[in-house]
Motif scaffolding. Sequence first.
Motif, PDB file in Angstrom:
ATOM      1  N   VAL A  25       6.011   6.172   0.759  1.00  0.00           N
ATOM      2  CA  VAL A  25       4.822   6.929   1.169  1.00  0.00           C
ATOM      3  C   VAL A  25       3.577   6.045   1.105  1.00  0.00           C
ATOM      4  CG1 VAL A  25       3.377   8.931   0.621  1.00  0.00           C
ATOM      5  CG2 VAL A  25       5.857   9.093   0.394  1.00  0.00           C
ATOM      6  N   LEU A  26       3.492   5.230   0.072  1.00  0.00           N
ATOM      7  CA  LEU A  26       2.360   4.321  -0.070  1.00  0.00           C
ATOM      8  C   LEU A  26       2.360   3.293   1.053  1.00  0.00           C
ATOM      9  CD1 LEU A  26      -0.081   3.501  -1.777  1.00  0.00           C
ATOM     10  CD2 LEU A  26       1.451   2.085  -3.154  1.00  0.00           C
ATOM     11  N   ARG A  27       3.544   2.786   1.413  1.00  0.00           N
ATOM     12  CA  ARG A  27       3.625   1.833   2.520  1.00  0.00           C
ATOM     13  C   ARG A  27       3.168   2.471   3.812  1.00  0.00           C
ATOM     14  NH1 ARG A  27       8.707   0.161   5.827  1.00  0.00           N
ATOM     15  NH2 ARG A  27       8.198   2.270   6.355  1.00  0.00           N
ATOM     16  N   ASN A  28       3.581   3.699   4.074  1.00  0.00           N
ATOM     17  CA  ASN A  28       3.147   4.395   5.285  1.00  0.00           C
ATOM     18  C   ASN A  28       1.633   4.617   5.274  1.00  0.00           C
ATOM     19  OD1 ASN A  28       5.786   4.471   6.112  1.00  0.00           O
ATOM     20  ND2 ASN A  28       6.123   6.596   5.495  1.00  0.00           N
ATOM     21  N   PHE A  29       1.108   5.004   4.135  1.00  0.00           N
ATOM     22  CA  PHE A  29      -0.335   5.201   3.975  1.00  0.00           C
ATOM     23  C   PHE A  29      -1.085   3.919   4.347  1.00  0.00           C
ATOM     24  CE2 PHE A  29      -3.977   4.618   1.048  1.00  0.00           C
ATOM     25  CZ  PHE A  29      -4.782   5.691   1.432  1.00  0.00           C
ATOM     26  N   CYS A  30      -0.606   2.804   3.830  1.00  0.00           N
ATOM     27  CA  CYS A  30      -1.247   1.508   4.112  1.00  0.00           C
ATOM     28  C   CYS A  30      -1.058   1.111   5.573  1.00  0.00           C
ATOM     29  CB  CYS A  30      -0.677   0.429   3.202  1.00  0.00           C
ATOM     30  SG  CYS A  30      -1.057   0.675   1.462  1.00  0.00           S
ATOM     31  N   TYR A  31       0.118   1.361   6.095  1.00  0.00           N
ATOM     32  CA  TYR A  31       0.397   1.002   7.482  1.00  0.00           C
ATOM     33  C   TYR A  31      -0.498   1.778   8.442  1.00  0.00           C
ATOM     34  CZ  TYR A  31       2.736   0.498  11.954  1.00  0.00           C
ATOM     35  OH  TYR A  31       3.008   0.259  13.281  1.00  0.00           O
ATOM     36  N   TYR A  32      -0.700   3.049   8.170  1.00  0.00           N
ATOM     37  CA  TYR A  32      -1.552   3.852   9.044  1.00  0.00           C
ATOM     38  C   TYR A  32      -2.986   3.337   9.047  1.00  0.00           C
ATOM     39  CZ  TYR A  32       2.358   7.129   8.893  1.00  0.00           C
ATOM     40  OH  TYR A  32       3.601   7.696   8.981  1.00  0.00           O
ATOM     41  N   ARG A  33      -3.394   2.725   7.969  1.00  0.00           N
ATOM     42  CA  ARG A  33      -4.759   2.189   7.875  1.00  0.00           C
ATOM     43  C   ARG A  33      -4.875   0.823   8.556  1.00  0.00           C
ATOM     44  NH1 ARG A  33      -8.561   4.749   4.821  1.00  0.00           N
ATOM     45  NH2 ARG A  33      -7.727   6.501   3.697  1.00  0.00           N
ATOM     46  N   CYS A  34      -3.954  -0.097   8.224  1.00  0.00           N
ATOM     47  CA  CYS A  34      -4.123  -1.470   8.717  1.00  0.00           C
ATOM     48  C   CYS A  34      -3.328  -1.777   9.987  1.00  0.00           C
ATOM     49  CB  CYS A  34      -3.770  -2.476   7.626  1.00  0.00           C
ATOM     50  SG  CYS A  34      -2.033  -2.527   7.172  1.00  0.00           S
ATOM     51  N   ARG A  35      -2.346  -0.927  10.323  1.00  0.00           N
ATOM     52  CA  ARG A  35      -1.517  -1.081  11.513  1.00  0.00           C
ATOM     53  C   ARG A  35      -0.760  -2.401  11.549  1.00  0.00           C
ATOM     54  NH1 ARG A  35      -6.320   1.090  15.100  1.00  0.00           N
ATOM     55  NH2 ARG A  35      -6.118   3.280  14.601  1.00  0.00           N
ATOM     56  N   ASP A  36      -0.432  -2.898  10.372  1.00  0.00           N
ATOM     57  CA  ASP A  36       0.339  -4.136  10.241  1.00  0.00           C
ATOM     58  C   ASP A  36       1.344  -3.912   9.116  1.00  0.00           C
ATOM     59  OD1 ASP A  36       1.354  -6.658   9.738  1.00  0.00           O
ATOM     60  OD2 ASP A  36      -0.599  -7.646   9.654  1.00  0.00           O
ATOM     61  N   LEU A  37       2.623  -3.866   9.468  1.00  0.00           N
ATOM     62  CA  LEU A  37       3.659  -3.529   8.498  1.00  0.00           C
ATOM     63  C   LEU A  37       3.750  -4.557   7.373  1.00  0.00           C
ATOM     64  CD1 LEU A  37       5.795  -1.467   7.775  1.00  0.00           C
ATOM     65  CD2 LEU A  37       7.422  -2.764   9.150  1.00  0.00           C
ATOM     66  N   LYS A  69      -5.280   4.488  -4.905  1.00  0.00           N
ATOM     67  CA  LYS A  69      -6.651   3.973  -5.004  1.00  0.00           C
ATOM     68  C   LYS A  69      -6.658   2.459  -4.904  1.00  0.00           C
ATOM     69  CE  LYS A  69     -10.997   4.841  -5.501  1.00  0.00           C
ATOM     70  NZ  LYS A  69     -11.732   5.491  -4.432  1.00  0.00           N
ATOM     71  N   VAL A  70      -5.740   1.805  -5.587  1.00  0.00           N
ATOM     72  CA  VAL A  70      -5.651   0.340  -5.513  1.00  0.00           C
ATOM     73  C   VAL A  70      -5.358  -0.094  -4.082  1.00  0.00           C
ATOM     74  CG1 VAL A  70      -4.259  -1.662  -6.197  1.00  0.00           C
ATOM     75  CG2 VAL A  70      -5.038  -0.031  -7.922  1.00  0.00           C
ATOM     76  N   ALA A  71      -4.399   0.559  -3.434  1.00  0.00           N
ATOM     77  CA  ALA A  71      -4.044   0.195  -2.056  1.00  0.00           C
ATOM     78  C   ALA A  71      -5.239   0.393  -1.118  1.00  0.00           C
ATOM     79  CB  ALA A  71      -2.856   1.022  -1.587  1.00  0.00           C
ATOM     80  N   GLN A  72      -5.942   1.487  -1.281  1.00  0.00           N
ATOM     81  CA  GLN A  72      -7.109   1.738  -0.431  1.00  0.00           C
ATOM     82  C   GLN A  72      -8.186   0.670  -0.676  1.00  0.00           C
ATOM     83  OE1 GLN A  72      -8.568   5.728  -0.337  1.00  0.00           O
ATOM     84  NE2 GLN A  72     -10.521   5.136   0.539  1.00  0.00           N
ATOM     85  N   ASN A  73      -8.429   0.318  -1.921  1.00  0.00           N
ATOM     86  CA  ASN A  73      -9.422  -0.713  -2.230  1.00  0.00           C
ATOM     87  C   ASN A  73      -9.012  -2.077  -1.680  1.00  0.00           C
ATOM     88  OD1 ASN A  73     -11.093   1.118  -3.497  1.00  0.00           O
ATOM     89  ND2 ASN A  73     -10.365   0.629  -5.541  1.00  0.00           N
ATOM     90  N   LEU A  74      -7.744  -2.386  -1.735  1.00  0.00           N
ATOM     91  CA  LEU A  74      -7.259  -3.642  -1.159  1.00  0.00           C
ATOM     92  C   LEU A  74      -7.528  -3.669   0.343  1.00  0.00           C
ATOM     93  CD1 LEU A  74      -3.850  -4.001  -3.037  1.00  0.00           C
ATOM     94  CD2 LEU A  74      -5.831  -5.538  -3.252  1.00  0.00           C
ATOM     95  N   PHE A  75      -7.251  -2.558   1.003  1.00  0.00           N
ATOM     96  CA  PHE A  75      -7.500  -2.471   2.439  1.00  0.00           C
ATOM     97  C   PHE A  75      -8.987  -2.631   2.743  1.00  0.00           C
ATOM     98  CE2 PHE A  75      -8.845   0.279   5.960  1.00  0.00           C
ATOM     99  CZ  PHE A  75      -8.276  -0.411   7.017  1.00  0.00           C
TER     100      PHE A  75
END
Length: 171
Positions: A25-37, A69-75
């Motif tokens: 789920v976290l990977r999908n969340f990040c993917y939807y934001r950055c569009r890079d798997l 939160k960490v993933a969002q901040n990294l993005f």
Amino acid sequence: MSDFPKRSVCEENHFDALFLEHAQVLRNFCYYRCRDLVQAEDYVQEAFLRLWKNCAKVPFPKAKSFLFKVAQNLFLHQVEHQKVVNKYFLWKPKAVEEHGPQFEMETQELQALVEKAISDLSDKQREVFLLHRMDGKSYKEIAEMLEISVKSVEKRMHRALLALRKFLPQL
């Protein structure tokens, strides 16, 4: 819910359970934001790494929100970094390209044309033009050097520029 206080993120089996439950789920969340798997997977890995490093500080019930939160901040950090990179790239001086013989020939022809135009100016106009444009002297400095008024320097410069514009209309 009563077993949450007993669970610790620092225990490997609990950490593994968090990973299995939230990684996809976290990977999908990040993917939807950055569009890079690949980038999304890097964010997930970094988020779990930071959770492991801070496992004593993060209560088990807050682990999921910590990861997101960490993933969002990294993005967001990556977006800000990319803005700086793009800004630098836009303002970075371009490298001088190698030019062929055609460019060199055209440059020499243009230089000869400019030199001819300047030599065709009257002596007074040429003197003022070269002192101002080539030597960087101010009108006041030129006036003092030539022992004329600043207004005379302005008139000579104006006439020199008019003559050059007529001779070099393409420039």
